[in-house]
Motif scaffolding. Structure first.
Motif, PDB file in Angstrom:
ATOM      1  N   MET A   1       0.837  -1.186   0.000  1.00  0.00           N
ATOM      2  CA  MET A   1       0.000   0.000   0.000  1.00  0.00           C
ATOM      3  C   MET A   1       0.879   1.244   0.000  1.00  0.00           C
ATOM      4  SD  MET A   1      -2.846   1.014   2.759  1.00  0.00           S
ATOM      5  CE  MET A   1      -4.244   1.800   2.070  1.00  0.00           C
ATOM      6  N   ARG A   2       0.515   2.213  -0.819  1.00  0.00           N
ATOM      7  CA  ARG A   2       1.278   3.445  -0.968  1.00  0.00           C
ATOM      8  C   ARG A   2       0.960   4.393   0.183  1.00  0.00           C
ATOM      9  NH1 ARG A   2       3.194   5.088  -5.626  1.00  0.00           N
ATOM     10  NH2 ARG A   2       1.772   3.726  -6.718  1.00  0.00           N
ATOM     11  N   PRO A   3       1.974   4.816   0.967  1.00  0.00           N
ATOM     12  CA  PRO A   3       1.724   5.790   2.025  1.00  0.00           C
ATOM     13  C   PRO A   3       1.156   7.080   1.436  1.00  0.00           C
ATOM     14  CG  PRO A   3       3.886   4.802   2.291  1.00  0.00           C
ATOM     15  CD  PRO A   3       3.351   4.357   0.959  1.00  0.00           C
ATOM     16  N   SER A   4       0.314   7.769   2.174  1.00  0.00           N
ATOM     17  CA  SER A   4      -0.387   8.948   1.663  1.00  0.00           C
ATOM     18  C   SER A   4       0.536  10.104   1.314  1.00  0.00           C
ATOM     19  CB  SER A   4      -1.428   9.415   2.678  1.00  0.00           C
ATOM     20  OG  SER A   4      -0.782   9.772   3.885  1.00  0.00           O
ATOM     21  N   ASN A   5       1.731  10.158   1.903  1.00  0.00           N
ATOM     22  CA  ASN A   5       2.632  11.272   1.617  1.00  0.00           C
ATOM     23  C   ASN A   5       3.519  11.044   0.403  1.00  0.00           C
ATOM     24  OD1 ASN A   5       4.089   9.293   2.985  1.00  0.00           O
ATOM     25  ND2 ASN A   5       5.479  10.760   3.919  1.00  0.00           N
ATOM     26  N   PHE A   6       3.405   9.886  -0.280  1.00  0.00           N
ATOM     27  CA  PHE A   6       4.199   9.626  -1.475  1.00  0.00           C
ATOM     28  C   PHE A   6       3.488  10.192  -2.693  1.00  0.00           C
ATOM     29  CE2 PHE A   6       6.369   5.555   0.242  1.00  0.00           C
ATOM     30  CZ  PHE A   6       7.257   6.330   0.958  1.00  0.00           C
ATOM     31  N   PRO A   7       4.241  10.678  -3.677  1.00  0.00           N
ATOM     32  CA  PRO A   7       3.630  11.141  -4.921  1.00  0.00           C
ATOM     33  C   PRO A   7       2.926   9.986  -5.621  1.00  0.00           C
ATOM     34  CG  PRO A   7       5.898  11.870  -4.761  1.00  0.00           C
ATOM     35  CD  PRO A   7       5.678  10.881  -3.653  1.00  0.00           C
ATOM     36  N   ALA A   8       1.968  10.314  -6.449  1.00  0.00           N
ATOM     37  CA  ALA A   8       1.219   9.301  -7.189  1.00  0.00           C
ATOM     38  C   ALA A   8       2.133   8.563  -8.151  1.00  0.00           C
ATOM     39  CB  ALA A   8       0.083   9.964  -7.959  1.00  0.00           C
ATOM     40  N   ALA A   9       1.763   7.324  -8.462  1.00  0.00           N
ATOM     41  CA  ALA A   9       2.531   6.534  -9.421  1.00  0.00           C
ATOM     42  C   ALA A   9       2.621   7.282 -10.742  1.00  0.00           C
ATOM     43  CB  ALA A   9       1.870   5.173  -9.628  1.00  0.00           C
ATOM     44  N   GLY A  10       3.789   7.283 -11.343  1.00  0.00           N
ATOM     45  CA  GLY A  10       3.999   7.950 -12.609  1.00  0.00           C
ATOM     46  C   GLY A  10       4.342   9.416 -12.474  1.00  0.00           C
ATOM     47  N   GLN A  11       4.208   9.960 -11.282  1.00  0.00           N
ATOM     48  CA  GLN A  11       4.502  11.379 -11.077  1.00  0.00           C
ATOM     49  C   GLN A  11       5.988  11.571 -10.912  1.00  0.00           C
ATOM     50  OE1 GLN A  11       2.547  13.102  -7.703  1.00  0.00           O
ATOM     51  NE2 GLN A  11       3.866  14.874  -7.677  1.00  0.00           N
ATOM     52  N   GLN A  12       6.545  12.445 -11.711  1.00  0.00           N
ATOM     53  CA  GLN A  12       7.938  12.780 -11.517  1.00  0.00           C
ATOM     54  C   GLN A  12       8.018  13.778 -10.385  1.00  0.00           C
ATOM     55  OE1 GLN A  12       9.533  14.192 -15.169  1.00  0.00           O
ATOM     56  NE2 GLN A  12       9.758  12.155 -16.003  1.00  0.00           N
ATOM     57  N   GLY A  13       9.142  13.793  -9.728  1.00  0.00           N
ATOM     58  CA  GLY A  13       9.317  14.731  -8.635  1.00  0.00           C
ATOM     59  C   GLY A  13       9.353  16.165  -9.121  1.00  0.00           C
ATOM     60  N   SER A  14       9.242  17.080  -8.185  1.00  0.00           N
ATOM     61  CA  SER A  14       9.265  18.487  -8.540  1.00  0.00           C
ATOM     62  C   SER A  14      10.665  18.913  -8.978  1.00  0.00           C
ATOM     63  CB  SER A  14       8.812  19.327  -7.350  1.00  0.00           C
ATOM     64  OG  SER A  14       9.664  19.096  -6.243  1.00  0.00           O
ATOM     65  N   ASN A  15      11.636  18.077  -8.756  1.00  0.00           N
ATOM     66  CA  ASN A  15      13.008  18.397  -9.132  1.00  0.00           C
ATOM     67  C   ASN A  15      13.413  17.703 -10.423  1.00  0.00           C
ATOM     68  OD1 ASN A  15      13.524  20.123  -6.970  1.00  0.00           O
ATOM     69  ND2 ASN A  15      14.016  18.429  -5.624  1.00  0.00           N
ATOM     70  N   ALA A  16      12.580  17.811 -11.460  1.00  0.00           N
ATOM     71  CA  ALA A  16      12.937  17.290 -12.780  1.00  0.00           C
ATOM     72  C   ALA A  16      13.646  18.407 -13.531  1.00  0.00           C
ATOM     73  CB  ALA A  16      11.698  16.836 -13.535  1.00  0.00           C
ATOM     74  N   TRP A  17      14.753  18.078 -14.191  1.00  0.00           N
ATOM     75  CA  TRP A  17      15.543  19.085 -14.890  1.00  0.00           C
ATOM     76  C   TRP A  17      16.196  18.478 -16.114  1.00  0.00           C
ATOM     77  CZ3 TRP A  17      20.775  17.682 -13.972  1.00  0.00           C
ATOM     78  CH2 TRP A  17      20.989  16.844 -12.866  1.00  0.00           C
ATOM     79  N   SER A  18      16.529  19.324 -17.068  1.00  0.00           N
ATOM     80  CA  SER A  18      17.166  18.888 -18.307  1.00  0.00           C
ATOM     81  C   SER A  18      18.677  19.002 -18.172  1.00  0.00           C
ATOM     82  CB  SER A  18      16.708  19.753 -19.477  1.00  0.00           C
ATOM     83  OG  SER A  18      15.328  19.574 -19.687  1.00  0.00           O
ATOM     84  N   ALA A  19      19.381  18.076 -18.812  1.00  0.00           N
ATOM     85  CA  ALA A  19      20.844  18.088 -18.745  1.00  0.00           C
ATOM     86  C   ALA A  19      21.414  17.474 -20.007  1.00  0.00           C
ATOM     87  CB  ALA A  19      21.328  17.294 -17.535  1.00  0.00           C
ATOM     88  N   GLY A  20      22.614  17.890 -20.338  1.00  0.00           N
ATOM     89  CA  GLY A  20      23.345  17.251 -21.418  1.00  0.00           C
ATOM     90  C   GLY A  20      23.804  15.876 -20.956  1.00  0.00           C
ATOM     91  N   CYS A  21      23.864  14.928 -21.871  1.00  0.00           N
ATOM     92  CA  CYS A  21      24.294  13.568 -21.549  1.00  0.00           C
ATOM     93  C   CYS A  21      24.877  12.943 -22.808  1.00  0.00           C
ATOM     94  CB  CYS A  21      23.119  12.750 -21.002  1.00  0.00           C
ATOM     95  SG  CYS A  21      21.719  12.598 -22.135  1.00  0.00           S
ATOM     96  N   THR A  22      25.180  11.661 -22.757  1.00  0.00           N
ATOM     97  CA  THR A  22      25.677  10.939 -23.919  1.00  0.00           C
ATOM     98  C   THR A  22      24.718   9.802 -24.237  1.00  0.00           C
ATOM     99  OG1 THR A  22      26.956   9.277 -22.711  1.00  0.00           O
ATOM    100  CG2 THR A  22      28.050  11.388 -23.149  1.00  0.00           C
ATOM    101  N   ALA A  23      24.984   9.083 -25.294  1.00  0.00           N
ATOM    102  CA  ALA A  23      24.156   7.931 -25.662  1.00  0.00           C
ATOM    103  C   ALA A  23      24.243   6.818 -24.624  1.00  0.00           C
ATOM    104  CB  ALA A  23      24.570   7.407 -27.033  1.00  0.00           C
ATOM    105  N   SER A  24      25.257   6.839 -23.760  1.00  0.00           N
ATOM    106  CA  SER A  24      25.438   5.798 -22.744  1.00  0.00           C
ATOM    107  C   SER A  24      24.421   5.890 -21.611  1.00  0.00           C
ATOM    108  CB  SER A  24      26.842   5.877 -22.146  1.00  0.00           C
ATOM    109  OG  SER A  24      27.809   5.623 -23.136  1.00  0.00           O
TER     110      SER A  24
END
Length: 127
Positions: A1-24
């Motif tokens: 059972m999911r505790p009530s203070n956890f974000p809903a399934a599929g929800q990304q956190g509020s700290n989602a950010w874009s970054a450069g990366c490689t194909a790896s």
């Protein structure tokens, strides 16, 4: 059972950010921020690469990643519900056993496909 203070399934956190990366770097990989300011696969057997900044949650291209650092990461597979996960020695990989040079807790599995992110401080295992 999911505790009530956890974000809903599929929800990304509020700290989602874009970054450069490689194909790896792939969706689901644990990543650290390199000296050049891009994300690279984190790994526990290299102290310079063991500080987990988040997980790749999406890739717009081979060189553009979306990284999430809190909330519930979905789309994973073969997790053990209730188990604590740590950064592994293998690049980008997480496991239920800590790495050899650093112990870095990254989260707890809610289900076989969901990880509640708990990015903790690294514990140095070197003597």
């Amino acid at each position: 059972m999911r505790p009530s203070n956890f974000p809903a399934a599929g929800q990304q956190g509020s700290n989602a950010w874009s970054a450069g990366c490689t194909a790896s770097e792939l969706v689901g990989h644990a990543v650290h921020v390199s000296a050049a300011g891009q994300v690279r696969r984190a790994q526990a057997d290299d102290l310079a690469k063991s500080r987990v900044a988040g997980f790749v949650s999406a890739k717009a291209s081979d060189t553009s990643c979306v990284v999430v650092s809190d909330g519930v990461l979905t789309g994973l597979s073969a997790l053990t519900p209730g188990a604590t996960y740590y950064l592994s020695d293998a690049p980008g990989v997480i496991a239920t056993t800590p790495g050899t040079q650093a112990v870095v807790e990254v989260g707890e599995a809610l289900s076989a496909t969901e990880l509640v992110l708990r990015l903790g401080e690294m514990t140095n295992m070197q003597a």
